[in-house]
Design a protein around this motif. Structure first.
Motif: not given
Length: 147
Positions: A80-85
């Motif tokens: 599980v990871y959170a990311y921004e683009m």
């Protein structure tokens, strides 16, 4: 200013055991083969609390940046990871991605659930889902070539 929220779920069956599929996420050289692009900047610290950074340009010259933080890693079972683009320096989305791996015959069933906030019309759920389908297809190609 607007935010579009969306969730999509993708499933794939791969002819490789869960440990090999998990390793394709954990091993930076393998992950770069299916997730990265030639010539792009790449940094990866695959552990809970670790970060991943990828940046480069698409053929049309658009600069893209992917920054993530790993929150939950269960070897051979879950990531599980959170990311921004960012596109050309502008944040276009923030997402949480959950990859679940389980045995399926002699191979693995991968289930990805992504929950995203797509910002100001600069990115859309359909575009993101299409790009993610391409990444999962590329993962399948890497797993097949390593067999």
């Amino acid at each position: 200013m607007s935010v579009e929220h969306a969730t999509f779920v993708l499933e794939r069956d791969y002819p490789a055991p869960p440990a090999r599929v998990f390793n394709a996420f954990a091993d930076p050289e393998l992950k770069q083969r299916w997730f990265g692009a030639p010539g792009w900047k790449w940094e990866m610290d695959f552990r809970e609390g670790g970060r991943e950074h990828t940046s480069g340009e698409f053929e049309d010259g658009t600069a893209i940046t992917f920054d993530s933080v790993y929150y939950d890693i269960v070897p051979d079972e879950r990531i599980v990871y959170a990311y921004e683009m960012h596109s050309d320096g502008r944040r276009i989305s923030v997402s949480v991605a959950t990859f679940e791996l389980g045995p399926r015959g002699d191979g693995t069933r991968l289930r990805l659930t992504e929950q995203g906030a797509f910002l100001d019309g600069a990115d859309t759920p359909g575009t993101r889902e299409g790009g993610t389908v391409s990444l999962l297809d590329a993962l399948g190609e890497v797993l097949a070539s390593a067999a």
